[in-house]
Write a protein that holds these residues in place. Sequence first.
Motif, PDB file in Angstrom:
ATOM      1  N   SER A  23       0.806  -1.228   0.000  1.00  0.00           N
ATOM      2  CA  SER A  23       0.000   0.000   0.000  1.00  0.00           C
ATOM      3  C   SER A  23       0.825   1.257   0.000  1.00  0.00           C
ATOM      4  O   SER A  23       0.339   2.332  -0.290  1.00  0.00           O
ATOM      5  N   SER A  24       2.103   1.148   0.312  1.00  0.00           N
ATOM      6  CA  SER A  24       2.918   2.368   0.356  1.00  0.00           C
ATOM      7  C   SER A  24       3.075   3.002  -1.014  1.00  0.00           C
ATOM      8  O   SER A  24       3.438   4.150  -1.136  1.00  0.00           O
ATOM      9  N   TYR A  25       2.796   2.233  -2.071  1.00  0.00           N
ATOM     10  CA  TYR A  25       2.948   2.779  -3.418  1.00  0.00           C
ATOM     11  C   TYR A  25       1.626   3.245  -4.003  1.00  0.00           C
ATOM     12  O   TYR A  25       1.574   3.663  -5.145  1.00  0.00           O
ATOM     13  N   ASN A  26       0.530   3.111  -3.236  1.00  0.00           N
ATOM     14  CA  ASN A  26      -0.758   3.668  -3.643  1.00  0.00           C
ATOM     15  C   ASN A  26      -1.249   3.136  -4.988  1.00  0.00           C
ATOM     16  O   ASN A  26      -1.810   3.856  -5.787  1.00  0.00           O
ATOM     17  N   ILE A  27      -1.014   1.862  -5.290  1.00  0.00           N
ATOM     18  CA  ILE A  27      -1.555   1.330  -6.535  1.00  0.00           C
ATOM     19  C   ILE A  27      -2.501   0.173  -6.264  1.00  0.00           C
ATOM     20  O   ILE A  27      -2.909  -0.528  -7.170  1.00  0.00           O
ATOM     21  N   ASN A  28      -2.869  -0.026  -5.002  1.00  0.00           N
ATOM     22  CA  ASN A  28      -3.817  -1.077  -4.672  1.00  0.00           C
ATOM     23  C   ASN A  28      -5.236  -0.553  -4.859  1.00  0.00           C
ATOM     24  O   ASN A  28      -5.640   0.401  -4.252  1.00  0.00           O
ATOM     25  N   VAL A  29      -5.978  -1.185  -5.750  1.00  0.00           N
ATOM     26  CA  VAL A  29      -7.336  -0.738  -6.024  1.00  0.00           C
ATOM     27  C   VAL A  29      -8.269  -1.930  -5.993  1.00  0.00           C
ATOM     28  O   VAL A  29      -8.107  -2.876  -6.750  1.00  0.00           O
ATOM     29  N   LEU A  97      -0.359   2.625 -20.902  1.00  0.00           N
ATOM     30  CA  LEU A  97      -0.457   3.984 -20.388  1.00  0.00           C
ATOM     31  C   LEU A  97       0.781   4.749 -20.842  1.00  0.00           C
ATOM     32  O   LEU A  97       1.907   4.375 -20.513  1.00  0.00           O
ATOM     33  N   LEU A  98       0.568   5.809 -21.602  1.00  0.00           N
ATOM     34  CA  LEU A  98       1.658   6.632 -22.121  1.00  0.00           C
ATOM     35  C   LEU A  98       1.803   7.859 -21.228  1.00  0.00           C
ATOM     36  O   LEU A  98       0.872   8.649 -21.097  1.00  0.00           O
ATOM     37  N   MET A  99       2.964   8.016 -20.613  1.00  0.00           N
ATOM     38  CA  MET A  99       3.211   9.122 -19.696  1.00  0.00           C
ATOM     39  C   MET A  99       4.478   9.866 -20.099  1.00  0.00           C
ATOM     40  O   MET A  99       5.406   9.295 -20.673  1.00  0.00           O
ATOM     41  N   GLY A 100       4.495  11.141 -19.756  1.00  0.00           N
ATOM     42  CA  GLY A 100       5.658  11.967 -20.045  1.00  0.00           C
ATOM     43  C   GLY A 100       5.306  13.425 -19.856  1.00  0.00           C
ATOM     44  O   GLY A 100       4.130  13.796 -19.775  1.00  0.00           O
ATOM     45  N   THR A 273      -5.053   4.574 -13.157  1.00  0.00           N
ATOM     46  CA  THR A 273      -3.764   3.980 -13.492  1.00  0.00           C
ATOM     47  C   THR A 273      -3.837   2.468 -13.481  1.00  0.00           C
ATOM     48  O   THR A 273      -3.265   1.783 -14.337  1.00  0.00           O
ATOM     49  N   ASN A 274      -4.580   1.926 -12.537  1.00  0.00           N
ATOM     50  CA  ASN A 274      -4.613   0.476 -12.358  1.00  0.00           C
ATOM     51  C   ASN A 274      -5.410  -0.250 -13.431  1.00  0.00           C
ATOM     52  O   ASN A 274      -5.417  -1.476 -13.468  1.00  0.00           O
ATOM     53  N   LEU A 275      -6.086   0.506 -14.303  1.00  0.00           N
ATOM     54  CA  LEU A 275      -6.800  -0.122 -15.414  1.00  0.00           C
ATOM     55  C   LEU A 275      -5.855  -0.565 -16.526  1.00  0.00           C
ATOM     56  O   LEU A 275      -6.236  -1.349 -17.397  1.00  0.00           O
ATOM     57  N   PHE A 276      -4.630  -0.065 -16.500  1.00  0.00           N
ATOM     58  CA  PHE A 276      -3.685  -0.340 -17.586  1.00  0.00           C
ATOM     59  C   PHE A 276      -2.830  -1.558 -17.286  1.00  0.00           C
ATOM     60  O   PHE A 276      -2.577  -1.901 -16.128  1.00  0.00           O
ATOM     61  N   ASP A 277      -2.375  -2.182 -18.369  1.00  0.00           N
ATOM     62  CA  ASP A 277      -1.521  -3.368 -18.236  1.00  0.00           C
ATOM     63  C   ASP A 277      -0.050  -2.999 -18.319  1.00  0.00           C
ATOM     64  O   ASP A 277       0.773  -3.535 -17.588  1.00  0.00           O
ATOM     65  N   ASP A 278       0.273  -2.077 -19.238  1.00  0.00           N
ATOM     66  CA  ASP A 278       1.665  -1.693 -19.465  1.00  0.00           C
ATOM     67  C   ASP A 278       1.808  -0.181 -19.336  1.00  0.00           C
ATOM     68  O   ASP A 278       0.832   0.568 -19.453  1.00  0.00           O
ATOM     69  N   VAL A 279       3.054   0.237 -19.142  1.00  0.00           N
ATOM     70  CA  VAL A 279       3.367   1.666 -19.028  1.00  0.00           C
ATOM     71  C   VAL A 279       4.536   1.983 -19.949  1.00  0.00           C
ATOM     72  O   VAL A 279       5.531   1.253 -19.975  1.00  0.00           O
ATOM     73  N   LEU A 280       4.381   3.081 -20.706  1.00  0.00           N
ATOM     74  CA  LEU A 280       5.455   3.598 -21.540  1.00  0.00           C
ATOM     75  C   LEU A 280       5.749   5.015 -21.078  1.00  0.00           C
ATOM     76  O   LEU A 280       4.886   5.891 -21.156  1.00  0.00           O
ATOM     77  N   ILE A 281       6.962   5.234 -20.552  1.00  0.00           N
ATOM     78  CA  ILE A 281       7.360   6.555 -20.065  1.00  0.00           C
ATOM     79  C   ILE A 281       8.344   7.154 -21.062  1.00  0.00           C
ATOM     80  O   ILE A 281       9.373   6.545 -21.373  1.00  0.00           O
ATOM     81  N   ILE A 282       8.015   8.356 -21.539  1.00  0.00           N
ATOM     82  CA  ILE A 282       8.884   9.064 -22.484  1.00  0.00           C
ATOM     83  C   ILE A 282       9.521  10.236 -21.767  1.00  0.00           C
ATOM     84  O   ILE A 282       8.852  11.009 -21.082  1.00  0.00           O
ATOM     85  N   PHE A 291       9.510   0.942 -20.484  1.00  0.00           N
ATOM     86  CA  PHE A 291       8.359   0.256 -21.059  1.00  0.00           C
ATOM     87  C   PHE A 291       8.292  -1.147 -20.477  1.00  0.00           C
ATOM     88  O   PHE A 291       9.275  -1.898 -20.526  1.00  0.00           O
ATOM     89  N   GLY A 292       7.142  -1.468 -19.943  1.00  0.00           N
ATOM     90  CA  GLY A 292       6.959  -2.789 -19.368  1.00  0.00           C
ATOM     91  C   GLY A 292       5.658  -2.873 -18.617  1.00  0.00           C
ATOM     92  O   GLY A 292       4.861  -1.918 -18.604  1.00  0.00           O
ATOM     93  N   PRO A 293       5.409  -4.001 -17.962  1.00  0.00           N
ATOM     94  CA  PRO A 293       4.163  -4.164 -17.215  1.00  0.00           C
ATOM     95  C   PRO A 293       4.051  -3.144 -16.081  1.00  0.00           C
ATOM     96  O   PRO A 293       5.050  -2.771 -15.460  1.00  0.00           O
ATOM     97  N   LEU A 294       2.847  -2.711 -15.806  1.00  0.00           N
ATOM     98  CA  LEU A 294       2.607  -1.777 -14.717  1.00  0.00           C
ATOM     99  C   LEU A 294       3.045  -2.368 -13.385  1.00  0.00           C
ATOM    100  O   LEU A 294       3.647  -1.689 -12.552  1.00  0.00           O
TER     101      LEU A 294
END
Length: 1364
Positions: A23-29, A97-100, A273-282, A291-294
């Motif tokens: 839970s410290s990373y706040n991605i538990n949904v 999820l494309l972030m940057g 955020t948790n709806l996504f499977d992968d993340v691509l950070i530019i 780039f890889g699994p969330l």
Amino acid sequence: MKNSDDGDVQLQPLNENNILNDSSYNINVDQSTSLDIDINYDLSTYIKQQMKNNNKTGMFVSANNLSYYIPTKDKKNNRLYLLNNLSFTMKPGRMVLLMGLPGSGKSVLLKCLSNRLGKGKIEGDLKFNNHNVDSSTHQNDTIYVSQDDRHIALLTVRETLEFSAKCNMGENVSKQEQQERINLILDQLGLSHTSNTIIGNQFFRGISGGQKRRVTIANEFTKKCPNMILMDEPTSGLDSHTSYKLISKVKTIATDSKLSVMVSLLQPSIELTNLFDDVLIIGKNGTMVYFGPLNCLIGYFESIGLAPLPNQPLAEFIQEVSIDPSSFTTIQQQQQQQEQQQQQHECMIYTGGENQLQIGSTDSNNVIDLVELFKKSEFNQNTISSLIPQDLQVTDHSIEKQRKGYIGSCKSSLIYEIKNLLDRHFKVMKIMKQSYIIRFTLATFMGFVIGSLFVQMGFSQADARNRFGLIYYSMVLHIWSTIGSIEEFFTLRGIYDDQKDGKYYRTFPYFLSLVVTKIPVSLIEALLFSIGCYWIAGFRERADSFIVFTLGMALANLIAQSIFQVTSVFTSTQLLASLICPAFIILFMVMCGYMIPQPQIPGWWIWLNALSPLKYIIDMVASNELYGVDYGCSEKEYIPPLDHPLLNVSYVDGGYQGFQICPLSSGTDFLESFGLSTNYYMRWVDIVIVLGFACTFFFIFYLGLKYVRFEIKKPPRQIKLKKKKETKEKKEKKAIKHHWDGCYMTFQNLNYKVSSTKKNIDTGKDEKVTLELLKDVNGFIIPGMCALMGPSGAGKSTLMDVLAKRKNIGTITGEIMINGKPIKDINITRFTGYVEQQDILSANLTIREAIEFSSNCRLPSSFPEKDRVKLIDEILTVLSLSKIQNSTIGPNPTMGISLANRKKVSIGIELASDPHLLFLDEPTSGLTSEAALKVMNCVKKIAESGRTVICTIHQPSQEIFEKFDQLLLLDKGKVIYFGETGNNSSTVIQHFTGAGYHYEQSRNPADFILEIAENSNKLVDGSLTSVSTSEYFKQSIHYSNSIEKLNSSSIIPSGVGVPNYKGKYSAPAVTQLLCLLKRSWLNHIRRPQTILLRFLRSFIPALVIGTLFLRLDNDQTGSRNKIAMIFLAFLFGGMASIGKVPIVVEDRSVYYRESSAGTYPPHLYIISSAITDFPFILMTAFSYWIPMFWLSGLDPGHNGWKFFYSLTVYILVVMCYDSLASVFALVLPTIPIAILICGIGSNFTGLFGGFFIPVNNIPRGWIWMHYLVFSKYGLETLSITELKGQEFYCTSEQISYIPIDLGNGTTVEKKFCNIEFGNTMLEQYGMDAAYDRSYYNCFILLGYYFAYTFISYLALRFINHMKR
């Protein structure tokens, strides 16, 4: 972690569940906590039904070292890379999820994947199902949602989607199936209740900004059989719950329909955020950071010594880690705890060699290079391996095309596309029927006006000449009535570009729809004009002649339209088109053979006469009216005239013995004098020639539509500022400082209603309805931060406008008070700031200059200069604008600073006024989570200083939401909660949990309450509540407490009041004027292209006219041509002023914002505009008059006095035209209407000025108009200056021979020269009566200028076209 032998990256398994449960990373949904758990049930069922017996496999996308660059002019480095060596994959059913950061290349990547890029070039490999992109089918495989919401404002939501469905689903899909898809999309996106509402814009009230965003998304989802979804910031302007619902539906579509999905987001919540499977950070410059699994992202960054800060949302970490990785390095204790857990991980972690990053290192040279670290990882090396299963035979539209030999059912026939586009255009025209009614009414009115001005012309010499003037003026009138097509083209250009990229239709059907729909309008307008003008004026009473006249006017309209559209398609902005178009048209008008007859045109310009399509219209209509008609002379038109001293003298004594002749006796004579056709059949040939010109221009227009594209992003311009010389500090004058003990706002029983139109589904007609946007709103706001929240369309912005006293339409009832004083009695602008949702900024100022302007105009003189500079520097620092403070803002994000930075500048402008009460409408829209947090931290500091802040906000993170002290939650205009938020939002959470709603501790409270507002009658299990949330609130203690406080007046501490401000404005008038002068001047000089065009638009025509009338002789034609040349100068001055209209309208919106904020009074704005416009008026006058004067050989007078005097008069005339254009731009609502009326107004000044029809021939009923137009005074002054006292002669061809009967059958001919002195020509034009007052005319012209300027002031003072 362990090192490999070769120093490369080794990956070890990480346990996915352990990461997700930390839970410290706040991605538990726990998605089961959603109030709307079955939101996708209908969608999923529909998809599964559609997928039956479908062998769809989806789209497998692989990018390997993908780069994209655009060419530059830099010789050393002629390539600007926007993407750099990206490697990633996309698989059916998975969401990326494309972030940057803004400007990192997210939009470029999405356009690259959707095959919508411009002139740049792709390097590396990009494969779709193992094949390259197929331009003919890729649009059928791809759904692409851009950042921009570009729609036809006057179409309803349903009409917009119906058009998209027809284009995207193809003609082989039944209407029933199309309607089913549309109804499903409307229902799923929450747009059903707005389906019959127009989209709207700043001039037409329509749907909200969030609803427009959903319409943009809905447009693309009408595609029948896509394989890939690409969405560029689809949740901008949407609240968090609506955003979650939207992306969850995309998730359902991706899973059930086997679609590959990539979505870029700015501020995603944990749930989102948790709806996504992968993340691509530019990262910066389009580089790959991850780039890889969330569920492997945290593990990867931990392996390189980075981790989120305590309680930091994951999305915020993803966004910020690429900016400053060193701020996320783990401390020693965190590292030890994580190393104990690493043995349980199932994913792969990075272990470096001897050069592994040392967390505790203090070496300043040890820079964390995230790009290089990821390149060494096996996440990057194994990205594309085993992408497509070997036993799967993939399929998509391109593969199906190769197999079957055709594109498929999604491709429509040309006829089908033409029908759809014509149908859409006619719908828009039907909605715009009021403007067409105005246009047709104007044509009818002008027909009667001109007909009555030339009423029942006879067959004298003057009547014959008046026929030419009437024909020419009628043609010119129809030309300028179409100038609004420039604005129409640019309004539709962005929409066309988007739909062209998406292959909605081919270019030719769109081109045809633009052209064909104009033809009936041209014919109707010409017919209505001709019915009045033709018969009243007394033209030839023949049906074929009337038809030819009407066709001539319609063809003039069509030709002008083709020229305007050709010019527009090859220019980048509407402003440039408005400057260039009049120049082309006027050259054709000059060369048509009326202003200077064809026999008198010099040989070097005769080719331009032949190329002027207007020449053939004049030839057609003139020969149609004059050929075969006999003309005579009135008593005064015989030569020699009755007052000639030798008329009655005997021939022996050198006289004419009383004999006179009529110079021209037939229409053929007049036609020959103008070099026109002297037969009937040529009029039909002329029609064919004009149609040929129209087809040629329209063909060029088609080529421009097909091949020309201007949407290329340009970086903002950097301004190098000169260092200010240090001056000795002046002693600050002591001034009254207004003391504030806090700003307390109360409002009771607040209601707001507005009239609107809505289409009746049954009748299909628009009906007037009254919308109640606010219903019995009660509350109070104390120093601190208050959030106004609710779903899209709840009334948040409406309530803020009402509280800020910004509404200028609708009916407001109820009571609003500040510190116990009614708001209507308070000059609220003195102590408030208002950040609008739309970023209306001065495009040519730098960021610092814009904020400085606000502070100088809105801070009192008592505010020390040092503190002022310090305040500006602090604002720039807090908003992270210091590095780009000297960049120009630009007209839009494509041609200037980014959308996020524009929002920051809007906030900075209001903060510069040091407000005590600050309104912010969606201040975080378009910002990254980091930028949003910085902005709200700045706002929080303001609130903590004792100020009151009211803020509407859509998607606040938990950290941002908990900064607010109060919350007012709305749903459809009703309050469903008002009160304190409480510590960690405990108070508002307890209120709703008490109603039966379930709250999970890990959730963002803002998402929780917005979900309730969206589903105000549902509990967690989907069952209906017994009472609505608004009724539940009224039964709560929060409501009763607030009403009790409002009634008891206990909210406001004793002794707190509103200071008595002296005057409406903070800064002295002199300071405000100097600031306005500086800004207005910068607005001019930072438009160098406009300045150059204004110069060339005057100088080139001056060269043409000067060489056309080169070294005019004082012969008979020279006498008329000198007046014609003066009139042409007026014509160019009037047409040049039309180009000012778009500039004034563009700057007008900035004035409206600043006027609402109480920045300065309108008279100072007008004065500054007039002063700074004057040098450019001089440039226009000088660049035309000086070369034209000396080339044409006009008389300079003794020591050049005539030259300088005539130049002064011409400057005054140009000033009048310029100020008249400003009046039209400020009085009229839109650019096309303002340009249309401005063109007609300029023509009116020419019509009644005394050239087309001399004052002697103007009917008594219209003579007042002659004295009303300023052109009369300029024309007669310059004509008198040039012609009075001049001697003229006749060439051998110009001499008239008077037959004299001497008796006894003897007849002799005596020579006669008609015009021997300039006074004779002046008498013919009725200017001889003005000899004594020509100098007074200068003061009259100056009076007109000041009168028009005063009207402009009144327009600014009392007219506001920006309805709120």
